[in-house]
Design an enzyme around this catalytic site. Sequence first.
Site, PDB file in Angstrom:
ATOM      1  N   GLY A  13       0.823  -1.219   0.000  1.00 49.75           N
ATOM      2  CA  GLY A  13       0.000   0.000   0.000  1.00 49.75           C
ATOM      3  C   GLY A  13       0.846   1.253   0.000  1.00 49.75           C
ATOM      4  O   GLY A  13       0.447   2.296   0.527  1.00 49.75           O
ATOM      5  N   GLY A  16      -0.513   4.720  -1.234  1.00 52.49           N
ATOM      6  CA  GLY A  16      -1.616   5.361  -0.521  1.00 52.49           C
ATOM      7  C   GLY A  16      -1.189   6.569   0.299  1.00 52.49           C
ATOM      8  O   GLY A  16      -0.021   6.963   0.289  1.00 52.49           O
ATOM      9  N   GLN A  17      -2.179   7.134   1.007  1.00 44.58           N
ATOM     10  CA  GLN A  17      -1.936   8.385   1.738  1.00 44.58           C
ATOM     11  C   GLN A  17      -0.800   8.238   2.751  1.00 44.58           C
ATOM     12  O   GLN A  17       0.137   9.035   2.763  1.00 44.58           O
ATOM     13  CB  GLN A  17      -3.216   8.817   2.479  1.00 44.58           C
ATOM     14  CG  GLN A  17      -3.074  10.176   3.160  1.00 44.58           C
ATOM     15  CD  GLN A  17      -4.114  10.421   4.250  1.00 44.58           C
ATOM     16  OE1 GLN A  17      -4.833   9.510   4.657  1.00 44.58           O
ATOM     17  NE2 GLN A  17      -4.195  11.647   4.708  1.00 44.58           N
ATOM     18  N   ASP A  58      -0.422  -7.427  -5.172  1.00 45.49           N
ATOM     19  CA  ASP A  58      -1.725  -7.463  -4.524  1.00 45.49           C
ATOM     20  C   ASP A  58      -1.543  -8.333  -3.277  1.00 45.49           C
ATOM     21  O   ASP A  58      -1.179  -9.511  -3.386  1.00 45.49           O
ATOM     22  CB  ASP A  58      -2.729  -8.092  -5.513  1.00 45.49           C
ATOM     23  CG  ASP A  58      -4.134  -8.182  -4.948  1.00 45.49           C
ATOM     24  OD1 ASP A  58      -4.272  -8.195  -3.703  1.00 45.49           O
ATOM     25  OD2 ASP A  58      -5.079  -8.248  -5.748  1.00 45.49           O
ATOM     26  N   TYR A 148     -15.161  -2.236   7.633  1.00 43.32           N
ATOM     27  CA  TYR A 148     -13.783  -1.795   7.879  1.00 43.32           C
ATOM     28  C   TYR A 148     -13.401  -2.060   9.338  1.00 43.32           C
ATOM     29  O   TYR A 148     -12.342  -2.629   9.623  1.00 43.32           O
ATOM     30  CB  TYR A 148     -13.693  -0.297   7.563  1.00 43.32           C
ATOM     31  CG  TYR A 148     -12.345   0.328   7.813  1.00 43.32           C
ATOM     32  CD1 TYR A 148     -11.209  -0.099   7.128  1.00 43.32           C
ATOM     33  CD2 TYR A 148     -12.209   1.375   8.727  1.00 43.32           C
ATOM     34  CE1 TYR A 148      -9.976   0.505   7.352  1.00 43.32           C
ATOM     35  CE2 TYR A 148     -10.992   1.979   8.946  1.00 43.32           C
ATOM     36  CZ  TYR A 148      -9.870   1.544   8.262  1.00 43.32           C
ATOM     37  OH  TYR A 148      -8.658   2.140   8.481  1.00 43.32           O
ATOM     38  N   LYS A 152     -10.624  -4.599  11.007  1.00 43.76           N
ATOM     39  CA  LYS A 152      -9.536  -4.095  11.858  1.00 43.76           C
ATOM     40  C   LYS A 152      -9.519  -4.782  13.221  1.00 43.76           C
ATOM     41  O   LYS A 152      -8.454  -5.044  13.766  1.00 43.76           O
ATOM     42  CB  LYS A 152      -9.621  -2.567  11.988  1.00 43.76           C
ATOM     43  CG  LYS A 152      -9.256  -1.832  10.688  1.00 43.76           C
ATOM     44  CD  LYS A 152      -7.794  -2.091  10.321  1.00 43.76           C
ATOM     45  CE  LYS A 152      -7.427  -1.595   8.948  1.00 43.76           C
ATOM     46  NZ  LYS A 152      -6.052  -1.903   8.556  1.00 43.76           N
ATOM     47  N   ILE A 178      -6.110  10.745   9.442  1.00 42.02           N
ATOM     48  CA  ILE A 178      -4.773  11.286   9.178  1.00 42.02           C
ATOM     49  C   ILE A 178      -4.873  12.435   8.171  1.00 42.02           C
ATOM     50  O   ILE A 178      -5.454  12.274   7.091  1.00 42.02           O
ATOM     51  CB  ILE A 178      -3.821  10.188   8.644  1.00 42.02           C
ATOM     52  CG1 ILE A 178      -3.763   8.999   9.625  1.00 42.02           C
ATOM     53  CG2 ILE A 178      -2.430  10.765   8.378  1.00 42.02           C
ATOM     54  CD1 ILE A 178      -3.196   9.303  10.996  1.00 42.02           C
TER      55      ILE A 178
HETATM   56  N1  SER Z   1      -9.330   7.315   8.147  1.00 43.87           N
HETATM   57  C1  SER Z   1     -10.035   6.069   8.301  1.00 43.87           C
HETATM   58  C2  SER Z   1     -11.366   6.146   7.667  1.00 43.87           C
HETATM   59  O1  SER Z   1     -11.971   7.183   7.735  1.00 43.87           O
HETATM   60  C3  SER Z   1     -10.167   5.709   9.762  1.00 43.87           C
HETATM   61  O2  SER Z   1      -9.109   4.897  10.137  1.00 43.87           O
HETATM   62  O3  SER Z   1     -11.840   5.179   7.162  1.00 43.87           O
END
Ligand code: SER
Length: 327
Positions: A13, A16-17, A58, A148, A152, A178
């Site tokens: 990843g 990504g950000q 992947d 999500y 986690k 973040i």
């Molecule tokens: N930044 C993430 C989200 O909004 C939270 O961990 O899905």
Amino acid sequence: MSNKKIQKILVTGSVGQIGSELTMALREKYGAENVVACGRKTKPSPELLESGPFEWLDVTDKEKLARVCEKHGVDTIVNMAAILSATGEKNPQLAWNVNVTGLINTLELAREAGLTQVLCPSSIAVFGKGCPRVDTPQETVLKPSTMYGVTKVTGELLCDYYVGRFGVDARGLRYPGIISHKTLPGGGTTDYAVEIFYKAVEEKRYTCFLGPDTRLPMMYMPDCIKATMDLMEADFEKLEHHGDFNISAMSFTPAELAEEIRKHIPEFEITYEPDFRQAIADSWPQSIDDSAARKEWGWKPSYDLAAMTADMLEHLQKRHAEGKLYG
Ligand code: SER
């Protein structure tokens, strides 16, 4: 099992950000050739591509993951590949595949190949019904309402399971939202707190997809990078927790953030059109108790709302003036 030296890192990843900035920071610290960046489909920036090794990967493809690790002699995997909360609600099965299958692939590989460390990022999304939403403690009920969050919580449990059962050195932290100005986030509920800055600079107005009083825990990217790298270097023997550290820096609402932006751009206007992401935000904590991270590995943030806002606007206004707001 513990405290072997980190020498060769693979970052999944990495486009990504967080991954894009973390990869560059790790290259700075461990040597550019010692940090292999991986991405699944998004084109990497020239900076990422030209500064060190890059592989298309992947995380759900365990055989390729193993081949890439072997090819580069990788001893540490930083598993940043993930589907975030809003995208996860649109495609729950994809979220499960990437977030859970991807993570267990890295943990299995660590067990089989005797890797030095796996970093397994978690999120404030693990919290949900039944936990205190203010100063949410380290140990509390974990009943997320999003896929999500489910992935986690599973990831944290897997991480701790591999530590206890197989002696794998696996660690992780619960990232809040973040905020950063290099790579745009994608598919998250906290993404408004990044978009708002781009729109403030570009159009002096922003329509927020969360309501004005939605308080969420947030962190500026330099603190996120520091937290991640500090945890990676922490003394394993001193860790009582492993895959689930609460970390905190600041908490604010969209209205408070808009007010702070107005100190720099007085004509900035915000309007509110909450969508499906409001329910996700309402299920998450408003602030976080991070005393375990402070005690076990010395976590301390540097940026508050005012310092973060000033720094974000300085970077974005400069880029906007050069006609390169979006890079
Ligand atoms: N930044 C993430 C989200 O909004 C939270 O961990 O899905």
